[in-house]
Motif scaffolding. Structure first.
Motif, PDB file in Angstrom:
ATOM      1  N   ASP A   1     110.016  26.660  60.634  1.00  8.08           N
ATOM      2  CA  ASP A   1     109.716  28.155  60.194  1.00  8.08           C
ATOM      3  C   ASP A   1     108.936  27.986  58.784  1.00  8.08           C
ATOM      4  O   ASP A   1     108.004  28.582  58.294  1.00  8.08           O
ATOM      5  CB  ASP A   1     111.022  29.086  60.205  1.00  8.08           C
ATOM      6  CG  ASP A   1     110.615  30.336  59.562  1.00  8.08           C
ATOM      7  OD1 ASP A   1     109.846  31.044  60.428  1.00  8.08           O
ATOM      8  OD2 ASP A   1     110.896  30.571  58.519  1.00  8.08           O
TER       9      ASP A   1
ATOM     10  N   VAL B   1     105.486  26.249  59.076  1.00 13.58           N
ATOM     11  CA  VAL B   1     104.410  27.043  59.698  1.00 13.58           C
ATOM     12  C   VAL B   1     103.993  28.386  58.581  1.00 13.58           C
ATOM     13  O   VAL B   1     102.828  28.428  58.246  1.00 13.58           O
ATOM     14  CB  VAL B   1     105.141  28.044  60.836  1.00 13.58           C
ATOM     15  CG1 VAL B   1     104.108  29.230  61.256  1.00 13.58           C
ATOM     16  CG2 VAL B   1     105.004  26.931  62.115  1.00 13.58           C
ATOM     17  N   ARG B   2     104.708  28.469  57.818  1.00 13.01           N
ATOM     18  CA  ARG B   2     104.656  29.712  56.619  1.00 13.01           C
ATOM     19  C   ARG B   2     103.913  29.013  55.603  1.00 13.01           C
ATOM     20  O   ARG B   2     102.928  29.409  54.893  1.00 13.01           O
ATOM     21  CB  ARG B   2     105.809  30.558  56.316  1.00 13.01           C
ATOM     22  CG  ARG B   2     106.499  31.327  57.473  1.00 13.01           C
ATOM     23  CD  ARG B   2     107.740  32.077  56.993  1.00 13.01           C
ATOM     24  NE  ARG B   2     108.363  32.573  58.382  1.00 13.01           N
ATOM     25  CZ  ARG B   2     108.025  33.690  58.865  1.00 13.01           C
ATOM     26  NH1 ARG B   2     106.861  34.261  58.293  1.00 13.01           N
ATOM     27  NH2 ARG B   2     108.463  34.219  59.997  1.00 13.01           N
TER      28      ARG B   2
ATOM     29  N   SER C   1     100.414  27.796  56.628  1.00 15.09           N
ATOM     30  CA  SER C   1      99.538  29.149  56.793  1.00 15.09           C
ATOM     31  C   SER C   1      99.258  29.657  55.375  1.00 15.09           C
ATOM     32  O   SER C   1      97.986  30.149  55.004  1.00 15.09           O
ATOM     33  CB  SER C   1     100.149  30.110  57.571  1.00 15.09           C
ATOM     34  OG  SER C   1      99.649  31.593  57.549  1.00 15.09           O
ATOM     35  N   GLY C   2     100.103  29.881  54.487  1.00 16.21           N
ATOM     36  CA  GLY C   2      99.892  30.284  52.958  1.00 16.21           C
ATOM     37  C   GLY C   2      98.709  29.273  52.418  1.00 16.21           C
ATOM     38  O   GLY C   2      98.337  29.497  51.379  1.00 16.21           O
TER      39      GLY C   2
ATOM     40  N   GLU D   1      94.828  27.102  59.542  1.00 16.90           N
ATOM     41  CA  GLU D   1      95.059  27.963  60.695  1.00 16.90           C
ATOM     42  C   GLU D   1      96.274  27.236  61.476  1.00 16.90           C
ATOM     43  O   GLU D   1      95.746  26.124  62.027  1.00 16.90           O
ATOM     44  CB  GLU D   1      93.819  28.257  61.662  1.00 16.90           C
ATOM     45  CG  GLU D   1      93.747  28.797  63.080  1.00 16.90           C
ATOM     46  CD  GLU D   1      92.671  28.761  63.892  1.00 16.90           C
ATOM     47  OE1 GLU D   1      92.501  28.489  64.808  1.00 16.90           O
ATOM     48  OE2 GLU D   1      91.465  29.128  63.316  1.00 16.90           O
TER      49      GLU D   1
ATOM     50  N   SER E   1     108.826  36.083  65.101  1.00 12.38           N
ATOM     51  CA  SER E   1     108.702  35.749  63.635  1.00 12.38           C
ATOM     52  C   SER E   1     107.797  34.686  63.231  1.00 12.38           C
ATOM     53  O   SER E   1     106.983  34.901  62.415  1.00 12.38           O
ATOM     54  CB  SER E   1     110.228  35.505  63.126  1.00 12.38           C
ATOM     55  OG  SER E   1     110.155  34.992  61.836  1.00 12.38           O
ATOM     56  N   LEU E   2     107.688  33.722  64.108  1.00 14.15           N
ATOM     57  CA  LEU E   2     106.713  32.782  63.836  1.00 14.15           C
ATOM     58  C   LEU E   2     105.268  33.145  64.095  1.00 14.15           C
ATOM     59  O   LEU E   2     104.343  32.734  63.521  1.00 14.15           O
ATOM     60  CB  LEU E   2     106.977  31.465  65.064  1.00 14.15           C
ATOM     61  CG  LEU E   2     107.955  30.362  64.626  1.00 14.15           C
ATOM     62  CD1 LEU E   2     108.093  29.428  65.679  1.00 14.15           C
ATOM     63  CD2 LEU E   2     107.743  29.651  62.914  1.00 14.15           C
ATOM     64  N   SER E   3     105.085  34.187  65.224  1.00 14.65           N
ATOM     65  CA  SER E   3     103.898  34.604  65.388  1.00 14.65           C
ATOM     66  C   SER E   3     103.243  35.347  63.981  1.00 14.65           C
ATOM     67  O   SER E   3     102.180  35.762  64.328  1.00 14.65           O
ATOM     68  CB  SER E   3     103.850  35.712  66.526  1.00 14.65           C
ATOM     69  OG  SER E   3     104.460  34.940  67.813  1.00 14.65           O
ATOM     70  N   GLU E   4     104.190  35.771  63.091  1.00 16.97           N
ATOM     71  CA  GLU E   4     103.579  36.345  62.035  1.00 16.97           C
ATOM     72  C   GLU E   4     102.675  35.491  61.244  1.00 16.97           C
ATOM     73  O   GLU E   4     101.769  35.839  60.461  1.00 16.97           O
ATOM     74  CB  GLU E   4     104.773  36.843  60.949  1.00 16.97           C
ATOM     75  CG  GLU E   4     105.606  37.819  61.699  1.00 16.97           C
ATOM     76  CD  GLU E   4     106.678  38.069  60.802  1.00 16.97           C
ATOM     77  OE1 GLU E   4     106.736  37.526  59.811  1.00 16.97           O
ATOM     78  OE2 GLU E   4     107.462  38.942  61.073  1.00 16.97           O
ATOM     79  N   ALA E   5     102.787  34.301  61.329  1.00 14.63           N
ATOM     80  CA  ALA E   5     102.097  33.171  60.573  1.00 14.63           C
ATOM     81  C   ALA E   5     101.370  32.199  61.643  1.00 14.63           C
ATOM     82  O   ALA E   5     100.585  31.103  60.943  1.00 14.63           O
ATOM     83  CB  ALA E   5     102.892  32.221  59.620  1.00 14.63           C
ATOM     84  N   ALA E   6     101.553  32.189  62.883  1.00  9.70           N
ATOM     85  CA  ALA E   6     101.122  31.255  63.718  1.00  9.70           C
ATOM     86  C   ALA E   6     100.832  31.803  64.958  1.00  9.70           C
ATOM     87  O   ALA E   6     101.202  32.847  65.332  1.00  9.70           O
ATOM     88  CB  ALA E   6     101.946  30.040  63.769  1.00  9.70           C
TER      89      ALA E   6
END
Length: 378
Positions: free
Chosen positions: A22, A25-26, A29-30, A34, A50-55
């Motif tokens: 987690d 991933v965040r 992404s930040g 991609e 929750s992961l789908s918010e950033a991936a």
């Protein structure tokens, strides 16, 4: 061109590896990546959402359960994802995401990073030497979560030639933030702990290797009487939980111990404690130990695995040999009897955690490694 990274994991379920995934991933992404995540076993719906918010999350599994055909089908699906996405890096976490991803990358010139989180990975590699002899050459680099684990990886002949970067696990940023005094008092009140009592805490799901019963035995041997013990963790192994209770019951101490199954409020729990005990018999680098250090707790732990890289003897911790309940009892007594020692070691814990187990530090090191490996591709 936007940089892409593909993470591969067996399952999207909560746990130590999930917290690392987690954060990565965040963080990636930040940093402008991609991000894609591929899994092939089960998924916790809330964690996946929750992961789908950033991936972008991809299911690479199959309903086929034939032992020879199933791995080939999963590897083919991962390979198809790589061919379609053309990531600059593939980052696998744990067994058997490593072997399946390596199999998928046959003939594809993509840098391949494998994170190793536990000593069980090393034991698995030793038992599957033919498989690792075949696929390890496709691994560009390993990440080990401690120096101790990195050294263990080098003892496996099939892995010894692969580079290993050490990046410690991190505590979530919230553990570095102290609770208001009323929050600590409220949690202690819920546990029935008095203001003048010393609360010893341990966060771990019940499993034989976590050695809850050893801590129970040590607690019963303590000379101090103004102490309480609290376990936080799910009772995944009824036998391990039973042994911990039996040891306390045998010495008439069961009523002085709390068992908390819901670990969602571990931040408040650790802030309510005065001492953190960590009796586990094998640790590569414990996230719970990092969280306790970030919470500013003095530590009594076993001198195993990666523990000494965070729990430093004489600075923020008192260390004991594995399975030594007498030593652990003595360490807990020493901390319980000396408030000044608890305060100085607690302050040192925060400093060490900020240096070695802060999420910003962890992500910076991963991004530096990602950049280095992606640069090799270009």
């Amino acid at each position: 061109m936007q940089r892409r990274i593909l993470y591969t994991v067996p399952a999207l379920t909560m746990g130590g590896v999930a917290s690392v995934l987690d954060a990565l991933v965040r963080g990636a992404s930040g940093a402008g990546y991609e991000v894609h995540v591929a899994y092939y076993e089960k998924a916790d719906a809330d964690f996946a959402a929750s992961l789908s918010e950033a991936a972008e999350v991809h299911y690479a599994g199959t309903s086929c359960r034939l032992p020879l055909l199933r791995p080939a089908l999963i590897a083919r699906r991962i390979g198809a994802l790589v061919s379609d996405l053309r990531p600059q890096l593939v980052h696998a976490h744990s067994f058997d995401a490593d072997l399946l991803s390596a199999r998928a990358l046959a003939g594809l010139p993509v840098p391949f990073l494998v994170s190793c989180h536990t000593f069980s990975y090393v034991r698995t590699a030793r038992s599957l030497r033919k498989a690792y002899a075949r696929f390890a050459p496709r691994i560009t680099s390993f990440v080990a979560v401690s120096e101790a684990l990195a050294a263990a990886l080098k003892t496996v002949p099939e892995l010894a030639s692969r580079p290993v970067a050490v990046i410690h696990n991190a505590a979530s940023a919230r553990f570095f933030e102290p609770l208001p005094p009323e929050g600590r008092a409220s949690f202690r009140s819920r546990l029935g702990v008095g203001e003048d009592e010393i609360l010893i805490g341990y966060v771990a799901n019940f499993h034989p290797g976590k050695r809850h019963s050893l801590l129970s035995e040590a607690f019963c041997r303590m000379k101090a009487k103004n102490v309480r013990l609290a376990f936080m963790g799910m009772e995944l192994d009824a036998g391990a939980a039973g042994l911990a209770r039996d040891a306390l019951r045998k010495h008439g101490q069961l009523e002085r111990c709390a068992f908390i199954s819901d670990s969602s409020d571990s931040h408040a729990f650790l802030q309510a404690c005065d001492i953190y005990a960590h009796p586990s018999s094998s640790e590569a680098f414990s996230v719970a130990l990092a969280e306790a250090a970030a919470s500013g707790l003095p530590i009594a732990a076993m001198n195993v695995g990666g523990n000494p890289e965070l729990a430093i003897e004489g600075r923020n911790a008192l260390l004991c040999g594995p399975e030594d309940a007498g030593c652990l009892a003595g360490a807990l007594d020493k901390l319980a009897a000396d408030a000044a020692l608890r305060n100085s070691m607690g302050a040192a814990s925060r400093e060490i955690a900020a240096e070695r187990a802060h999420p910003v530090t962890q992500m910076r090191k991963y991004l530096e490694l990602y950049g280095e490996l992606s640069g090799r591709q270009s």
